[in-house]
Scaffold this active site. Structure first.
Site, PDB file in Angstrom:
ATOM      1  N   ASP A   1     -10.788  41.318  93.364  1.00  0.00           N
ATOM      2  CA  ASP A   1     -11.240  39.930  93.355  1.00  0.00           C
ATOM      3  C   ASP A   1      -9.961  39.101  93.152  1.00  0.00           C
ATOM      4  OD1 ASP A   1     -12.922  37.610  92.933  1.00  0.00           O
ATOM      5  OD2 ASP A   1     -12.483  37.847  90.805  1.00  0.00           O
TER       6      ASP A   1
ATOM      7  N   ASP B   1      -9.754  35.150  91.920  1.00  0.00           N
ATOM      8  CA  ASP B   1      -9.799  34.222  90.786  1.00  0.00           C
ATOM      9  C   ASP B   1     -10.082  34.968  89.484  1.00  0.00           C
ATOM     10  OD1 ASP B   1      -9.501  31.864  92.424  1.00  0.00           O
ATOM     11  OD2 ASP B   1     -11.597  32.041  92.997  1.00  0.00           O
TER      12      ASP B   1
HETATM   13  C1  BG6 Z   1     -14.902  32.559  93.214  1.00  0.00           C
HETATM   14  C2  BG6 Z   1     -14.839  31.950  91.842  1.00  0.00           C
HETATM   15  O1  BG6 Z   1     -13.806  33.380  93.401  1.00  0.00           O
HETATM   16  O2  BG6 Z   1     -14.931  31.568  94.216  1.00  0.00           O
HETATM   17  C3  BG6 Z   1     -15.952  30.936  91.675  1.00  0.00           C
HETATM   18  O3  BG6 Z   1     -14.965  32.959  90.865  1.00  0.00           O
HETATM   19  C4  BG6 Z   1     -15.893  29.910  92.800  1.00  0.00           C
HETATM   20  O4  BG6 Z   1     -15.835  30.322  90.417  1.00  0.00           O
HETATM   21  C5  BG6 Z   1     -16.002  30.641  94.124  1.00  0.00           C
HETATM   22  O5  BG6 Z   1     -16.953  28.973  92.677  1.00  0.00           O
HETATM   23  C6  BG6 Z   1     -15.981  29.701  95.317  1.00  0.00           C
HETATM   24  O6  BG6 Z   1     -14.730  29.093  95.427  1.00  0.00           O
HETATM   25  P1  BG6 Z   1     -14.371  27.930  96.440  1.00  0.00           P
HETATM   26  O7  BG6 Z   1     -12.870  27.851  96.355  1.00  0.00           O
HETATM   27  O8  BG6 Z   1     -14.839  28.342  97.785  1.00  0.00           O
HETATM   28  O9  BG6 Z   1     -15.051  26.713  95.957  1.00  0.00           O
HETATM   29 MG    MG Z   2     -13.105  36.227  89.766  1.00  0.00          MG
END
Ligand code: BG6
Ligand code: MG
Length: 214
Positions: free
Chosen positions: A8, A10
């Site tokens: 993953d 984030d």
């Molecule tokens: C995930 C995060 O990786 O991506 C979430 O853990 C986030 O918190 C999701 O909402 C979507 O991200 P984005 O950048 O498409 O808004």
């Molecule tokens: Mg994550």
């Protein structure tokens, strides 16, 4: 036998989970909704729209689809502003070395992030060359805890799900990995990630010698 490792992004490779939280909290404040770090655990790993819906549920607020689109876009504009300044040094300590070691040991390495900004983050961190495949939020229909994203990553690297290990910091991500028939290393606290096969506080703390025994 474990042949591949799927990461993953984030909260596992870089602390963008914090920027997501700050942006959502800013939006919640504008809506008059109290949104805590504890609530934020529920947002980890899920899509942008699902995250907004969880916040609205917490606040007991109901909005039109049009308004929700507008708010989700607003949050993303702030998030993109926050991440613009990300430097390669912000990658979690030891993670590039860990990816290199895995590659040197002939493991396939993939990234599977629900984020539609994953490509930008990977480019800013300058680590794209360390992955055999990258799957992000623009390529899937169902968000974690659905296994779709991990199954797609496995397909891209041509590996059976049972031969894959996932590194995840989100409860929804751990559930998705297990639902995909993969093993999972949780990155964070046992309180949230208890279902994972193994838990470490930080990604690079994991001893790669333990991969086959998960
Ligand atoms: C995930 C995060 O990786 O991506 C979430 O853990 C986030 O918190 C999701 O909402 C979507 O991200 P984005 O950048 O498409 O808004
Ligand atoms: Mg994550």
């Amino acid at each position: 036998m474990i042949q591949a490792v799927i990461f993953d992004l984030d909260g596992v490779i870089v602390d963008t989970a914090h920027y997501h939280f700050v942006a959502w909290q800013r939006l919640a404040r504008e809506l008059g909704i109290t949104f805590t770090e504890h609530d934020n655990e529920r947002l980890k790993g899920v899509s942008r729209m699902r995250s907004l819906e969880i916040i609205l549920e917490i606040g007991g607020v109901s909005l039109s689809e049009e308004k929700k689109e507008e708010l989700a876009t607003k949050k993303n504009t702030w998030f993109v502003e926050y991440i613009e300044a990300i430097k390669p040094e912000e990658v979690f300590p030891g993670v590039p070395q860990m990816l290199q070691q895995l590659r040197a040991q002939n493991y396939k390495v993939a990234l599977a992030s629900s984020s539609k900004n994953a490509e930008t983050v990977i480019r800013l961190l300058q680590i794209g060359h360390l992955f055999d495949a990258i799957v992000d939020g623009t390529m899937i229909t169902h968000t974690k805890p659905d296994p779709e994203i991990f199954l797609l990553a496995a397909k891209k690297i041509n590996e059976a799900p049972a031969n894959c290990v996932v590194f995840e910091d989100a409860e929804a991500g751990v559930e998705a990995a297990l639902a995909a028939g993969m093993k999972c290393v949780g990155v964070g606290s046992p309180a949230q990630l208890g279902k994972a096969n193994f838990i470490v506080a930080k990604t690079a703390e994991f001893d790669l010698g333990k991969l086959q025994g998960l």
